[in-house]
Motif scaffolding. Structure first.
Motif, PDB file in Angstrom:
ATOM      1  N   LYS A   1      50.618 -66.578  10.413  1.00 20.34           N
ATOM      2  CA  LYS A   1      49.866 -66.032   9.603  1.00 20.34           C
ATOM      3  C   LYS A   1      50.632 -65.606   8.318  1.00 20.34           C
ATOM      4  N   HIS A   2      51.730 -64.749   8.922  1.00 22.74           N
ATOM      5  CA  HIS A   2      52.470 -64.000   7.702  1.00 22.74           C
ATOM      6  C   HIS A   2      53.613 -64.930   7.224  1.00 22.74           C
ATOM      7  N   LYS A   3      53.737 -66.001   7.803  1.00 27.09           N
ATOM      8  CA  LYS A   3      54.829 -66.861   7.524  1.00 27.09           C
ATOM      9  C   LYS A   3      56.475 -66.274   7.982  1.00 27.09           C
ATOM     10  N   ILE A   4      56.473 -65.656   9.105  1.00 28.21           N
ATOM     11  CA  ILE A   4      57.442 -64.890   9.467  1.00 28.21           C
ATOM     12  C   ILE A   4      58.012 -66.041  10.652  1.00 28.21           C
ATOM     13  N   SER A   5      59.327 -66.144  10.209  1.00 26.73           N
ATOM     14  CA  SER A   5      60.371 -67.095  10.888  1.00 26.73           C
ATOM     15  C   SER A   5      60.575 -66.403  12.377  1.00 26.73           C
ATOM     16  N   LEU A   6      60.463 -67.357  13.293  1.00 32.26           N
ATOM     17  CA  LEU A   6      60.915 -66.975  14.594  1.00 32.26           C
ATOM     18  C   LEU A   6      62.372 -67.294  15.309  1.00 32.26           C
ATOM     19  N   THR A   7      62.958 -67.740  14.264  1.00 29.40           N
ATOM     20  CA  THR A   7      64.305 -68.223  14.363  1.00 29.40           C
ATOM     21  C   THR A   7      65.214 -67.645  13.569  1.00 29.40           C
ATOM     22  N   VAL A   8      64.888 -66.705  12.582  1.00 29.83           N
ATOM     23  CA  VAL A   8      66.016 -66.104  11.810  1.00 29.83           C
ATOM     24  C   VAL A   8      66.351 -64.799  12.429  1.00 29.83           C
TER      25      VAL A   8
ATOM     26  N   ILE B   1      63.308 -63.523  16.858  1.00 34.58           N
ATOM     27  CA  ILE B   1      62.415 -63.209  17.505  1.00 34.58           C
ATOM     28  C   ILE B   1      62.336 -64.194  18.800  1.00 34.58           C
ATOM     29  N   SER B   2      62.371 -65.473  18.751  1.00 36.00           N
ATOM     30  CA  SER B   2      62.386 -66.327  19.560  1.00 36.00           C
ATOM     31  C   SER B   2      63.532 -65.918  20.869  1.00 36.00           C
ATOM     32  N   GLU B   3      64.477 -65.580  20.412  1.00 27.83           N
ATOM     33  CA  GLU B   3      65.669 -65.086  21.362  1.00 27.83           C
ATOM     34  C   GLU B   3      65.441 -63.715  21.978  1.00 27.83           C
ATOM     35  N   GLY B   4      64.642 -63.126  21.643  1.00 24.34           N
ATOM     36  CA  GLY B   4      64.214 -61.776  22.182  1.00 24.34           C
ATOM     37  C   GLY B   4      64.728 -60.737  21.423  1.00 24.34           C
ATOM     38  N   GLY B   5      64.796 -60.976  20.058  1.00 24.48           N
ATOM     39  CA  GLY B   5      65.247 -59.730  19.172  1.00 24.48           C
ATOM     40  C   GLY B   5      64.416 -58.722  19.117  1.00 24.48           C
ATOM     41  N   ILE B   6      63.214 -58.747  19.396  1.00 25.59           N
ATOM     42  CA  ILE B   6      62.388 -57.615  19.446  1.00 25.59           C
ATOM     43  C   ILE B   6      62.029 -57.582  21.177  1.00 25.59           C
ATOM     44  N   ALA B   7      62.835 -56.552  21.729  1.00 20.80           N
ATOM     45  CA  ALA B   7      63.112 -56.467  23.161  1.00 20.80           C
ATOM     46  C   ALA B   7      62.027 -56.479  24.076  1.00 20.80           C
ATOM     47  N   PRO B   8      60.795 -55.684  23.514  1.00 19.67           N
ATOM     48  CA  PRO B   8      59.693 -55.513  24.463  1.00 19.67           C
ATOM     49  C   PRO B   8      58.903 -56.907  24.594  1.00 19.67           C
ATOM     50  N   LEU B   9      58.997 -57.765  23.597  1.00 21.59           N
ATOM     51  CA  LEU B   9      58.343 -59.035  23.401  1.00 21.59           C
ATOM     52  C   LEU B   9      59.100 -60.004  24.146  1.00 21.59           C
ATOM     53  N   GLY B  10      60.325 -60.033  24.459  1.00 14.59           N
ATOM     54  CA  GLY B  10      61.077 -60.659  25.423  1.00 14.59           C
ATOM     55  C   GLY B  10      61.354 -62.049  24.614  1.00 14.59           C
TER      56      GLY B  10
ATOM     57  N   PHE C   1      53.459 -62.755  23.802  1.00 16.71           N
ATOM     58  CA  PHE C   1      54.026 -63.603  23.018  1.00 16.71           C
ATOM     59  C   PHE C   1      53.247 -64.536  22.072  1.00 16.71           C
ATOM     60  N   ARG C   2      52.044 -65.174  22.573  1.00 21.14           N
ATOM     61  CA  ARG C   2      51.442 -66.071  21.701  1.00 21.14           C
ATOM     62  C   ARG C   2      50.464 -65.135  20.753  1.00 21.14           C
ATOM     63  N   GLN C   3      50.370 -64.094  20.913  1.00 24.82           N
ATOM     64  CA  GLN C   3      49.704 -63.025  20.109  1.00 24.82           C
ATOM     65  C   GLN C   3      50.707 -63.017  18.861  1.00 24.82           C
TER      66      GLN C   3
ATOM     67  N   VAL D   1      64.274 -51.010  20.960  1.00 32.60           N
ATOM     68  CA  VAL D   1      63.218 -51.837  20.501  1.00 32.60           C
ATOM     69  C   VAL D   1      64.039 -53.239  20.069  1.00 32.60           C
ATOM     70  N   ILE D   2      64.964 -52.980  19.282  1.00 34.47           N
ATOM     71  CA  ILE D   2      65.717 -53.824  18.601  1.00 34.47           C
ATOM     72  C   ILE D   2      67.202 -53.553  19.067  1.00 34.47           C
ATOM     73  N   THR D   3      67.935 -54.217  20.288  1.00 40.00           N
ATOM     74  CA  THR D   3      69.238 -54.036  20.535  1.00 40.00           C
ATOM     75  C   THR D   3      70.270 -54.616  19.899  1.00 40.00           C
ATOM     76  N   ASP D   4      69.738 -55.850  19.489  1.00 44.44           N
ATOM     77  CA  ASP D   4      70.796 -56.980  18.849  1.00 44.44           C
ATOM     78  C   ASP D   4      69.982 -57.487  17.576  1.00 44.44           C
ATOM     79  N   SER D   5      70.256 -57.118  16.349  1.00 48.65           N
ATOM     80  CA  SER D   5      69.650 -57.705  15.248  1.00 48.65           C
ATOM     81  C   SER D   5      69.966 -59.071  14.925  1.00 48.65           C
ATOM     82  N   SER D   6      71.193 -59.530  15.466  1.00 46.88           N
ATOM     83  CA  SER D   6      71.694 -60.897  15.285  1.00 46.88           C
ATOM     84  C   SER D   6      70.742 -61.771  16.083  1.00 46.88           C
ATOM     85  N   LEU D   7      69.932 -61.479  16.893  1.00 49.27           N
ATOM     86  CA  LEU D   7      68.905 -62.461  17.491  1.00 49.27           C
ATOM     87  C   LEU D   7      67.788 -62.596  16.879  1.00 49.27           C
TER      88      LEU D   7
END
Ligand SMILES: [Zn+2]
Length: 496
Positions: A339-346, A313-322, A330-332, A305-311
């Motif tokens: 809502k939870h103030k989670i960064s997509l770029t960290v 979320i936007s870059e596909g860090g959570i693999a099933p989301l792409g 992805f919209r969900q 699910v997380i193959t590369d933790s340096s990616l």
């Protein structure tokens, strides 16, 4: 087709060969053949020469037919009669087992034991003579008859004051107004509510939000010889009202329970009387509810699910989301992130655990949904459930085979934790014959299984042995489990 060695000096008993005379099934041209026993014999020939006609449609078929004939008329009405194959005579035939030549059978439920139907006989055996042990304590379960209960009370509690209680409610919430009214109308005077004996009064009820134990006081007496008739009548009534379970309060202090069902005396759990289905992992009565009888479970493989933790979320860090894109999933996820103030770029490896939990499980605590994914109706307006739950749901209830295969990329197959791979519900695994449960026997190789069977009759009491329904005798006191007739038949007929 080549024929084997002929040996006309065979006697009926201890015959060393199976001899077939005048086989004419399908393509067979009235052939005679002699096949040595206790040898691995291969029948070869070109396609259409009648290999299967000889092996399956003649020898196996006749063996099966004879075996079925050993059943009594009662059992046979369920099986039906089998047609005789077109052959003059077959001698030296033993009970037969056929393993079919289907090489494409990928059913994960099959083992040699199940393919050969040996397992079916084990199921019957366990249903008939299996001894129940408590899964809480490992101790032998007990069950009482009415007479045994009366005798036990008489010998153990002579001259003591006893109260006979029929359990009505065990550890459940409710006000039980109707229940109290109902028993009051039946003429009972007292109940025991949460350990306290009370008079039954009109409009009686208990706190509807609290958990209650309610027993009906059926009789109160001092155990004495002249009260035996009354005691046995009261025991009978108590068991009826308590649905085969009854409690005894001795001198207001000692609490005893008796059950007509198999019950653990220490913890009070009870088992149903076993049926052959209870030992089948193909039956809902027997299958482990967690893995549904497969013995294995697909579990999320976090490394996939997380193959590369340096990616991120936007870059596909959570693999099933792409990678980030305009897709519903992805919209969900994005909405939940906002809502939870989670960064997509960290990088996902740098996200706080609580935030990552929201993305994976839909909540900060990282608790996996205990939903019945297979039957769950998907609600698109519900908040983001998390990637892990989404994978489980799609795996259990996929829109297509391709979706299921896709979810499997993120899973590994592990032995089921509930049954340890034994595929049966735990109650069934705590029935034993000669110290073994049915799954252990099913996993044995055939030599060890045969050795286990050798001497099993010594374990049986006379009731368990029974007499053959057809010949009304035992085979020298021995139960010949696979030989078809003799004492074993009584097992089979009663199991049907
Ligand atoms: Zn299981």
């Amino acid at each position: 087709m080549a024929t084997g060695i002929r040996n006309t000096e065979n006697t009926a008993q201890g015959q060393e060969q199976i001899e077939v005379f005048g086989a004419r099934v399908h393509n067979l041209k009235n052939i005679d053949i002699s096949i040595p026993k206790n040898k691995l014999v291969v029948i070869t020939g070109i396609s259409g020469s009648g290999k299967s006609s000889l092996a399956f449609d003649t020898i196996y078929s006749e063996g099966q037919r004879r075996y079925m004939e050993t059943f009594g008329a009662y059992a046979r009405q369920f099986i039906g009669d089998m047609e005789r194959p077109d052959v003059d005579k077959i001698t030296g035939l033993s009970p037969v087992i056929s393993i079919e030549q289907k090489t494409t059978n990928k059913n994960p439920r099959s083992t040699v034991g199940t393919v050969t139907e040996i397992y079916d006989f084990l199921r019957l055996l366990f249903a008939r003579i299996g001894e129940a042990y408590s899964y809480n304590t490992g101790k032998r379960m007990v069950k009482w008859s009415e007479e045994e209960i009366v005798e036990n009370i008489f010998t153990k509690y002579k001259n003591k004051k006893i109260v006979l209680l029929a359990p009505l409610i065990r550890g459940r919430k409710g006000h039980y107004r109707e229940l109290f009214e109902d028993i009051r109308k039946k003429g009972f005077l007292k109940v025991r509510v949460d350990g306290e004996i009370k008079d039954i009064v009109p409009k009686m009820h208990v706190d509807r939000y609290a958990i209650h134990d309610i027993e009906l006081v059926v009789d109160r007496l001092q155990v004495a010889d002249d009260l035996k008739a009354r005691l046995s009548q009261s025991v009978q009534q108590t068991l009826k009202l308590g649905k085969d379970l009854m409690f005894l309060l001795v001198d207001d202090s000692k609490f005893v329970q008796y059950s007509k069902l198999l019950m653990c005396e220490d913890t009070g759990i009870s088992y149903e009387e076993p049926s052959p289905n209870a030992f089948s992992f193909n039956s809902p009565y027997g299958a482990c509810p967690s893995c549904k009888g497969l013995g294995t479970k697909h579990q999320i493989n976090m490394e996939a699910v997380i193959t590369d933790s340096s990616l991120s979320i936007s870059e596909g860090g959570i693999a099933p989301l792409g990678e980030e894109r305009d897709a519903w999933v992805f919209r969900q996820a994005k909405e939940a992130a906002k809502k939870h103030k989670i960064s997509l770029t960290v990088p996902v490896g740098k996200l706080p655990a609580k935030q990552l939990n929201v993305m994976l499980y839909g909540n900060e605590d990282g608790e996996q949904a205990e939903a019945d994914f297979e039957n769950a109706k998907f609600d698109p307006s519900a908040p983001f459930e998390g990637v892990i739950n989404m994978l489980y749901r799609w795996f259990a209830n996929p829109y297509s085979e391709a979706i299921r295969e896709w979810t499997e990329d993120y899973m590994t197959i592990k032995p089921c934790e509930s049954c340890g791979g034994a595929r049966l519900k735990k109650e069934s695994l705590w029935f034993k014959v000669n110290g073994r449960n049915v799954a252990e026997l099913g996993n044995m190789n055939l030599d060890n299984l045969a050795a286990w069977f050798d001497g099993i009759e010594l374990m049986l009491d006379n009731k368990q042995k029974g007499d053959c329904k057809r010949c009304f005798k035992r085979d020298k006191g021995k139960i010949t489990v696979f030989a078809g007739c003799r004492a074993y038949l009584s097992f089979i007929e009663q199991a049907f």
